[in-house]
Design a protein around this motif. Structure first.
Motif, PDB file in Angstrom:
ATOM      1  N   ASN A   2       0.916  -1.060   0.035  1.00 51.41           N
ATOM      2  CA  ASN A   2      -0.134   0.005   0.031  1.00 51.41           C
ATOM      3  C   ASN A   2       0.880   1.260  -0.011  1.00 51.41           C
ATOM      4  OD1 ASN A   2      -2.146  -1.680   0.189  1.00 51.41           O
ATOM      5  ND2 ASN A   2      -1.857  -1.695   2.524  1.00 51.41           N
ATOM      6  N   SER A   5      -2.154   4.358   4.185  1.00 49.24           N
ATOM      7  CA  SER A   5      -3.002   3.344   4.949  1.00 49.24           C
ATOM      8  C   SER A   5      -3.892   4.329   5.873  1.00 49.24           C
ATOM      9  CB  SER A   5      -2.273   2.231   5.875  1.00 49.24           C
ATOM     10  OG  SER A   5      -2.909   1.467   6.545  1.00 49.24           O
ATOM     11  N   ALA A  38      -2.366  -2.764   8.522  1.00 53.45           N
ATOM     12  CA  ALA A  38      -3.101  -1.522   8.927  1.00 53.45           C
ATOM     13  C   ALA A  38      -2.870  -1.528  10.558  1.00 53.45           C
ATOM     14  CB  ALA A  38      -4.270  -1.113   8.475  1.00 53.45           C
ATOM     15  N   GLY A 319      -5.472   4.408   0.065  1.00 51.53           N
ATOM     16  CA  GLY A 319      -5.266   3.141   0.780  1.00 51.53           C
ATOM     17  C   GLY A 319      -6.384   2.359   1.281  1.00 51.53           C
ATOM     18  N   ARG A 324     -11.163  -2.536   4.208  1.00 52.36           N
ATOM     19  CA  ARG A 324     -10.898  -1.291   5.190  1.00 52.36           C
ATOM     20  C   ARG A 324     -12.033  -0.374   5.219  1.00 52.36           C
ATOM     21  NH1 ARG A 324      -4.615  -0.060   3.670  1.00 52.36           N
ATOM     22  NH2 ARG A 324      -3.785  -1.727   4.671  1.00 52.36           N
TER      23      ARG A 324
END
Length: 416
Positions: A2, A5, A38, A319, A324
């Motif tokens: 990534n 994040s 993350a 990200g 997520r």
């Protein structure tokens, strides 16, 4: 890796929920890596401790709970609730539950009230994931909401199946109809093209339950394969929405994606977003479309109410991917709305097999064979190598067993 994040709530863990046996599934591994990088603690329900997902360095714990999908619903709910109860005792926090297959998505939605003490879940209408995962009901909803789709039928018996074949014509696509029955009574192993009535009846003998969708065949040479992955909040409002093209699949023309590219497509994005708003869908979804070049319309083939296997193709400049986005939404954090990155996605050995089949079938090399630096790989990552090695060992063993079984069957057939 990534570029950036988003600020996820690291105090809220995640449980990946699955029903059925998919030891070589790469979607769960993508979720483990995305959230683990993350800083979120991730647990996953797995078939055994040697699945590639269980061996990722980013997985906090593998929880071995093998299931087949044939178990009564109350037993499956009890299993998931027991895992959730233990995790709440450990962390003092409810987990974000992420379904990695249709059955898990249906289970979490239909039993949300029972599971709410242990999990954070999107406010999706309880019956909606089952309806979307049922390909016959999905076609009915496409007609209701004005979403283009191939002509389809869910026949109740062989007479209706033959009528559907006459209506749609040959070639014809057969798909397993609904969640859970696709595991307990599968008609085909994947979306299968049948060329004539004799082949159709071989797949649907009279002594087996007929849980199947018969669908109009859209020829590869006159269509383009497109996908949308999204995460919606309450009321079906998209929080993250991505579009891309499927370049190859395995098995070819009827399997899951092995090579794809992220391509911004505002028309398709608007179509997917409009559908989710109309039906009030909330959570992660993976939609499969075909652009029919004969009439210029995007036609919906599948609506999978869970994280798609290739979701890691898609990520924004901030990200954010769909997993997520779900975590951010359920923990009360804003979801950044940046544009999607341009990149490719590949699934290792299976993409090589798909390319080889295309070369043999078409007598010329397939496109997009050249390695690209922007490719997100399903298995091979420099910071997490063990899952790729485990996948290679299991994949090779599986291939050897299949070849040996085929040779044994042929030898037995020729010994009479």
């Amino acid at each position: 890796m990534n570029r950036t994040s988003p600020a996820l709530d690291r105090s809220t863990p995640v449980l990946l929920v699955r029903v059925g046996r998919y030891p070589l599934a790469h979607g769960p591994l993508g979720a483990v890596r995305s959230l683990g990088r993350a800083g979120v603690q991730v647990r996953a329900i797995v078939e055994d401790r040697l699945t590639p997902t269980a061996l990722s360095r980013y997985l906090t714990r593998a929880i071995v709970r093998p299931t087949s999908g044939r178990e009564p619903a109350d037993r499956l709910v009890a299993t998931v609730a027991d895992v959730g109860r233990r995790l709440v005792r450990e962390s003092g926090r409810r987990c974000v539950a992420v379904p990695t297959d249709d059955e898990a998505a249906v289970l979490l939605a239909e039993h949300a009230a029972e599971l709410a003490p242990y999990f954070l879940l999107p406010p999706v209408p309880a019956a909606l994931p089952r309806r979307l995962a049922d390909k016959g009901a999905l076609y009915t909803d496409c007609l209701r909401y004005g979403i283009p789709a191939p002509h389809s039928a869910a026949p109740a018996d062989r007479d209706e199946l033959l009528d559907a074949a006459e209506l749609c014509g040959y070639p014809l696509v057969l798909k397993n109809l609904a969640p859970f029955t696709r595991l307990s009574h599968p008609v085909v192993s994947h979306a299968t093209v049948v060329r004539d009535e004799a082949e159709l009846l071989r797949h649907c003998p009279p002594d087996r339950p007929l849980s199947v969708l018969a669908q109009e065949y859209l020829p590869d040479e006159r269509t383009e394969h497109w996908i949308t992955h999204l995460c919606c909040g309450p009321g079906g409002e998209p929080l993250a929405l991505f579009t891309g093209r499927k370049l190859r699949s395995y098995p070819p023309s009827g399997g899951f994606t092995t090579r794809a590219v992220a391509v911004a497509n505002p028309e398709l994005a608007a179509l997917a977003a409009g559908l989710c708003r109309q039906i009030g869908y909330s959570g992660i979804a993976d939609l499969d479309w075909r652009l029919d070049l004969r009439d210029g319309r995007y036609k919906l083939l599948d609506f999978n109410p869970r994280a798609g296997a290739q979701f890691r193709l898609f990520e924004t400049v901030d990200g954010v991917d769909v997993v997520r986005a779900l975590h951010l939404s359920l923990t009360g954090r804003p979801v950044p709305r940046g544009p999607q990155l341009d990149r490719y996605y590949g699934v290792g050995q299976l993409d090589a097999l798909s390319a080889a089949v295309a070369l043999w079938r078409d007598r010329h090399p397939p496109t997009d064979l050249r390695p690209r630096r922007s490719t997100e790989r399903a298995w091979l990552c420099r910071d997490d190598l063990v899952p790729a090695a485990a996948m290679t060992v299991r994949f090779t063993g599986q291939a050897i067993r299949r070849v040996a079984g085929t040779m044994t069957a042929r030898a037995g057939g020729g010994s009479s």
